[in-house]
Design a protein around this motif. Structure first.
Motif, mmCIF file in Angstrom:
data_model
loop_
_atom_site.group_PDB
_atom_site.id
_atom_site.type_symbol
_atom_site.label_atom_id
_atom_site.label_comp_id
_atom_site.label_asym_id
_atom_site.label_seq_id
_atom_site.Cartn_x
_atom_site.Cartn_y
_atom_site.Cartn_z
ATOM 1 N N LYS A 19 0.832 -1.206 0.000
ATOM 2 C CA LYS A 19 0.000 0.000 0.000
ATOM 3 C C LYS A 19 0.867 1.257 0.000
ATOM 4 C CE LYS A 19 -3.671 2.228 2.644
ATOM 5 N NZ LYS A 19 -4.531 2.127 3.835
ATOM 6 N N ARG A 20 1.906 1.249 0.810
ATOM 7 C CA ARG A 20 2.789 2.416 0.882
ATOM 8 C C ARG A 20 3.602 2.608 -0.392
ATOM 9 N NH1 ARG A 20 4.929 2.603 7.145
ATOM 10 N NH2 ARG A 20 2.861 2.460 8.080
ATOM 11 N N VAL A 21 4.039 1.516 -0.998
ATOM 12 C CA VAL A 21 4.780 1.610 -2.261
ATOM 13 C C VAL A 21 3.868 2.183 -3.338
ATOM 14 C CG1 VAL A 21 5.839 0.255 -4.115
ATOM 15 C CG2 VAL A 21 6.467 -0.180 -1.737
ATOM 16 N N LYS A 22 2.635 1.697 -3.397
ATOM 17 C CA LYS A 22 1.679 2.213 -4.388
ATOM 18 C C LYS A 22 1.432 3.701 -4.176
ATOM 19 C CE LYS A 22 -2.813 1.624 -6.377
ATOM 20 N NZ LYS A 22 -3.603 0.673 -7.063
ATOM 21 N N ALA A 23 1.267 4.119 -2.931
ATOM 22 C CA ALA A 23 1.059 5.540 -2.637
ATOM 23 C C ALA A 23 2.265 6.367 -3.068
ATOM 24 C CB ALA A 23 0.781 5.738 -1.149
ATOM 25 N N LEU A 24 3.454 5.846 -2.843
ATOM 26 C CA LEU A 24 4.677 6.538 -3.239
ATOM 27 C C LEU A 24 4.754 6.669 -4.765
ATOM 28 C CD1 LEU A 24 7.330 7.721 -2.075
ATOM 29 C CD2 LEU A 24 8.340 5.467 -2.447
#
Length: 64
Positions: free
Chosen positions: A43-48
């Motif tokens: 989720k955090r990688v996608k947001a980044l």
């Protein structure tokens, strides 16, 4: 260190874990932790990635 590695390190730290601590766990314990943190990291990688795309468009850079 890649952005993904930094995110993983941060998620582990938030859960009071380290790579060394994971390595010392039994395979079953490690698997359970990996399964728990994998969606958080994704989720955090996608947001980044989305943030990078948005910033690129805002300043006229080609999208990734």
């Amino acid at each position: 260190m890649t952005p993904q590695q930094r995110i993983r390190r941060d998620v582990l730290k938030e859960n009071r874990l380290t790579e060394e601590g994971l390595a010392a766990m039994s395979p079953a314990e490690r698997k359970a932790i990996e399964e728990e943190i994998a969606p958080i990291i994704a989720k955090r990688v996608k947001a980044l990635e989305e943030e990078a795309k948005t910033k690129g468009k805002l300043i006229g850079l080609p999208s990734m």
